[in-house]
Design an enzyme around this catalytic site. Structure first.
Site, mmCIF file in Angstrom:
data_model
loop_
_atom_site.group_PDB
_atom_site.id
_atom_site.type_symbol
_atom_site.label_atom_id
_atom_site.label_comp_id
_atom_site.label_asym_id
_atom_site.label_seq_id
_atom_site.Cartn_x
_atom_site.Cartn_y
_atom_site.Cartn_z
ATOM 1 N N GLY A 39 49.011 45.632 39.527
ATOM 2 C CA GLY A 39 49.559 44.296 39.283
ATOM 3 C C GLY A 39 49.751 43.961 37.820
ATOM 4 N N SER A 51 51.476 49.456 40.048
ATOM 5 C CA SER A 51 52.769 49.039 39.492
ATOM 6 C C SER A 51 53.897 50.028 39.783
ATOM 7 C CB SER A 51 52.637 48.771 37.987
ATOM 8 O OG SER A 51 51.708 47.726 37.762
ATOM 9 N N ASN A 64 51.139 47.446 50.498
ATOM 10 C CA ASN A 64 49.982 46.576 50.697
ATOM 11 C C ASN A 64 50.420 45.149 50.391
ATOM 12 O OD1 ASN A 64 47.577 45.175 50.535
ATOM 13 N ND2 ASN A 64 46.807 46.268 48.743
ATOM 14 N N GLU A 99 40.473 45.533 44.846
ATOM 15 C CA GLU A 99 40.309 44.079 44.989
ATOM 16 C C GLU A 99 39.188 43.757 45.978
ATOM 17 O OE1 GLU A 99 44.436 43.222 45.758
ATOM 18 O OE2 GLU A 99 44.899 43.753 43.696
ATOM 19 N N LYS A 115 48.713 42.452 50.652
ATOM 20 C CA LYS A 115 47.615 41.619 50.148
ATOM 21 C C LYS A 115 47.602 40.259 50.853
ATOM 22 C CE LYS A 115 48.087 44.042 45.824
ATOM 23 N NZ LYS A 115 47.568 44.195 44.483
ATOM 24 N N HIS A 128 39.879 49.281 48.598
ATOM 25 C CA HIS A 128 40.808 48.811 47.566
ATOM 26 C C HIS A 128 40.016 48.132 46.451
ATOM 27 C CE1 HIS A 128 43.988 46.554 45.583
ATOM 28 N NE2 HIS A 128 44.844 47.384 46.150
ATOM 29 N N GLU A 146 44.215 54.751 42.511
ATOM 30 C CA GLU A 146 44.757 53.497 41.989
ATOM 31 C C GLU A 146 43.962 53.084 40.750
ATOM 32 O OE1 GLU A 146 47.143 51.230 45.064
ATOM 33 O OE2 GLU A 146 45.098 50.534 45.242
ATOM 34 N N GLY A 205 52.862 44.675 44.812
ATOM 35 C CA GLY A 205 53.887 43.651 44.563
ATOM 36 C C GLY A 205 55.284 44.031 45.020
HETATM 37 C C1 PEP Z 1 47.897 47.763 45.100
HETATM 38 O O1 PEP Z 1 47.467 46.636 45.276
HETATM 39 O O2 PEP Z 1 47.464 48.693 45.790
HETATM 40 C C2 PEP Z 1 48.882 47.985 44.062
HETATM 41 C C3 PEP Z 1 49.124 49.187 43.679
HETATM 42 O O3 PEP Z 1 49.488 46.853 43.537
HETATM 43 P P1 PEP Z 1 50.747 46.818 42.531
HETATM 44 O O4 PEP Z 1 51.782 47.774 43.074
HETATM 45 O O5 PEP Z 1 51.221 45.401 42.579
HETATM 46 O O6 PEP Z 1 50.261 47.247 41.200
#
Ligand code: PEP
Length: 251
Positions: A175, A215, A11, A99, A13, A97, A169, A237
């Site tokens: 993040g 993460s 992703n 966010e 973003k 998601h 998630e 990320g």
């Molecule tokens: C995400 O945004 O779906 C995600 C898991 O981000 P990160 O890997 O940066 O924690």
């Protein structure tokens, strides 16, 4: 052992210009040329989708969007429909998601409308669920997930859910560099599979892919992928750099 093809999804973003996205996708297509156990997908921003689809042509990297609107077309300024995503080359769409829930007023009800619209159009939804840190601390993890899943999948024919991918998630792991422990991930993934069994029966529960997100990095992906009910990873990320994401793909 159920036959669930693992999936590693990225992703992106709100990162990268169109040019940067094309460069990263081109490099990723090269890096992932040899077969891996997992299916690979990346989800760039809307404006990057079409040029990235062209960069990925002939590769084994699938394309996904990060969101969509549920109406087919109309006066909905700023919105993007399922058929637009399909015409840009998408096979998948991320829905729900955290966010989107946090910054764009996404609710379980709007998530449900989006999942239904995606399935009707033959786009495969990657349906995200997860609890916040305070919900986990107050022992609400399972009730929160139960509600997100039941409302998110409301009024959907079980046969259609074969195309859906579920993603757990935990919001506190996104993040932050904090990852769920293997025990925490397995406990939740098993709970989600049981819930799907309750809603749609054993056969779908066994075949449904449930990704973990939060993460995921090259140094923890192998352990996560060894967990029995974890069928892949949704990576934020660490998906932005093709070399790093490539290491996750070949975990
Ligand atoms: C995400 O945004 O779906 C995600 C898991 O981000 P990160 O890997 O940066 O924690």
């Amino acid at each position: 052992m159920p036959d669930r093809k693992p999936m590693i999804a990225g992703n992106w973003k709100m990162f990268k210009t169109v040019q940067e996205a094309v460069e990263t996708a081109t490099r990723l297509a090269e890096i992932t040329a040899s077969p891996s156990e997992a299916e690979v997908m990346i989800a760039p921003s809307f404006v990057q989708l079409h040029p990235v689809a062209q960069a990925l042509a002939g590769s084994r990297v699938a394309l996904g969007a990060q969101d969509m609107f549920w109406e087919k077309e109309g006066a909905y300024t700023g919105a993007v429909s399922a058929s637009m995503l399909l015409s840009a080359g998408c096979a998948y769409v991320i829905v729900g998601h955290s966010e989107r829930r946090q910054f764009f007023a996404e609710t379980d009800e709007t998530v449900n409308k989006k999942i239904r619209a995606a399935l009707e159009s033959d786009l495969k939804p990657v349906f995200c669920v997860g609890e916040t840190e305070s919900e986990r601390d107050s022992n609400k993890t399972f009730s929160v997930l139960d509600k997100q899943v039941r409302i998110g999948l409301k009024n959907i024919v079980c046969d259609d859910l074969e195309k859906l991918v579920l993603a757990y998630e935990p919001v506190w792991a996104i993040g932050t560099g904090k990852t769920a422990t293997s025990e925490q991930a397995q406990e939740v993934h098993a709970f989600l599979r049981k819930l799907i069994e309750e809603i749609c029966g054993n056969s779908l529960a066994k075949s449904l892919r449930i990704l973990y997100g939060g993460s995921v990095k090259p140094n923890n992906v192998e352990e996560l992928m060894s967990i029995s009910d974890v069928d892949g990873a949704l990576v934020g990320g660490a998906s932005l750099d093709a070399e790093t994401f490539g290491k996750i793909v070949y975990y």
